[in-house]
Write a protein that holds these residues in place. Sequence first.
Motif, PDB file in Angstrom:
ATOM      1  N   PRO A   1       0.815  -1.209   0.000  1.00 13.16           N
ATOM      2  CA  PRO A   1       0.000   0.000   0.000  1.00 13.16           C
ATOM      3  C   PRO A   1       0.848   1.258   0.000  1.00 13.16           C
ATOM      4  N   ASP A   2       0.192   2.369  -0.310  1.00  7.10           N
ATOM      5  CA  ASP A   2       0.800   3.703  -0.279  1.00  7.10           C
ATOM      6  C   ASP A   2       1.734   3.943  -1.462  1.00  7.10           C
ATOM      7  N   LEU A   3       2.666   3.027  -1.671  1.00  2.17           N
ATOM      8  CA  LEU A   3       3.594   3.115  -2.799  1.00  2.17           C
ATOM      9  C   LEU A   3       4.020   1.700  -3.140  1.00  2.17           C
ATOM     10  N   ASP A   4       3.812   1.279  -4.392  1.00  2.00           N
ATOM     11  CA  ASP A   4       4.149  -0.117  -4.704  1.00  2.00           C
ATOM     12  C   ASP A   4       5.665  -0.314  -4.773  1.00  2.00           C
ATOM     13  N   GLY A   5       6.063  -1.578  -4.794  1.00  5.96           N
ATOM     14  CA  GLY A   5       7.482  -1.894  -4.737  1.00  5.96           C
ATOM     15  C   GLY A   5       8.282  -1.398  -5.917  1.00  5.96           C
ATOM     16  N   ILE A   6       7.650  -1.338  -7.091  1.00  4.00           N
ATOM     17  CA  ILE A   6       8.374  -0.864  -8.267  1.00  4.00           C
ATOM     18  C   ILE A   6       8.630   0.639  -8.168  1.00  4.00           C
ATOM     19  N   ALA A   7       7.611   1.395  -7.761  1.00  6.36           N
ATOM     20  CA  ALA A   7       7.797   2.841  -7.591  1.00  6.36           C
ATOM     21  C   ALA A   7       8.810   3.119  -6.487  1.00  6.36           C
ATOM     22  N   ALA A   8       8.759   2.331  -5.412  1.00  5.65           N
ATOM     23  CA  ALA A   8       9.724   2.507  -4.321  1.00  5.65           C
ATOM     24  C   ALA A   8      11.136   2.193  -4.799  1.00  5.65           C
ATOM     25  N   THR A   9      11.267   1.165  -5.619  1.00 10.22           N
ATOM     26  CA  THR A   9      12.572   0.812  -6.180  1.00 10.22           C
ATOM     27  C   THR A   9      13.111   1.948  -7.032  1.00 10.22           C
TER      28      THR A   9
END
Length: 227
Positions: A58-66
Motif C-alpha cells: 500500500p501507499d507506494l508499490d514496490g516498483i515505484a519505491a525501487t
Amino acid sequence: MTRVLIADDDHLVRAGLAELLTADPVIEIAGQAATGREAVERARRLMPDVVLMDVRMPDLDGIAATRQLSQSAPAVKILILTTFEQDDYIFGALRAGASGFLLKRARPEELIAAVHAVAAGDSLLSPSVTRRVIDRLAQQPTPDLTGQTRLDALTPRERETLGLVAAGMSNREIAAALVVEESTIRTHVKRILMKLGLRDRVQAVVFAYEAGINLPRRADPTDRAMG
C-alpha cells in the motif's frame, strides 16, 4: 555484516523472512517496512546493503519505491521478492533499478544466497524468470539509437562479451566460448559496466537488447543467476 531491510505489507511474512535470514551469521536485519513509502524513507535513513522489496504494497508499490531508491540511494541494492511472475512486474522492477528478482517460493538457501550475491554487486534472477527476461527483451522492435552510440565506447571484444551477457551466459560460460580465462571476462564485464554507466549485469542485459544487440540465443532454458 550484510544489513538487510525487509519491506512487505504482511507482518507474518516479514517475521518469517527475518527469522530465516538471521540464521545466517553474517546477515543483520537493519529494519522493516510495511509500505513502499516506509521502505524508501527507512532505506534512506538506515542505508542497508540490501532491501528485500515486495511488489504489491500500500501507499507506494514496490516498483515505484525501487525507482525512488535507485535515484536517491543508488548504493542500496534492491532484491524484488514476490509471489508474482507477471512480465509487467519483472520488467518494471528491472527498469526501475532492481538488482534481482526472486520468487517467494524460493528455498531458504536460495534466498540467503541471493542476498549475498546482490550485496556483493552481482545481479540475480529466479531461474524461471531469466529466460523470459531475455526472450522479452529480444523482441524489442526498435533499437535505441542513443544506446547504439554509447556502444562505440566499447572495444570489439567488450561488445562481443556484452552480447554474450545479454544471451544469459555466465562469466564461466563466456570464458569457455571465447577460450579465455574467467578472470579476463570479469575484467571485460567491469569495463563494460563502467564505460556504459551501468550498475550491474541486469542493467547490461536490458541495455544490450534496447540498443539492438540481438545475438543468437542459446536454447538451454536452465540459465541460473546472471553473475
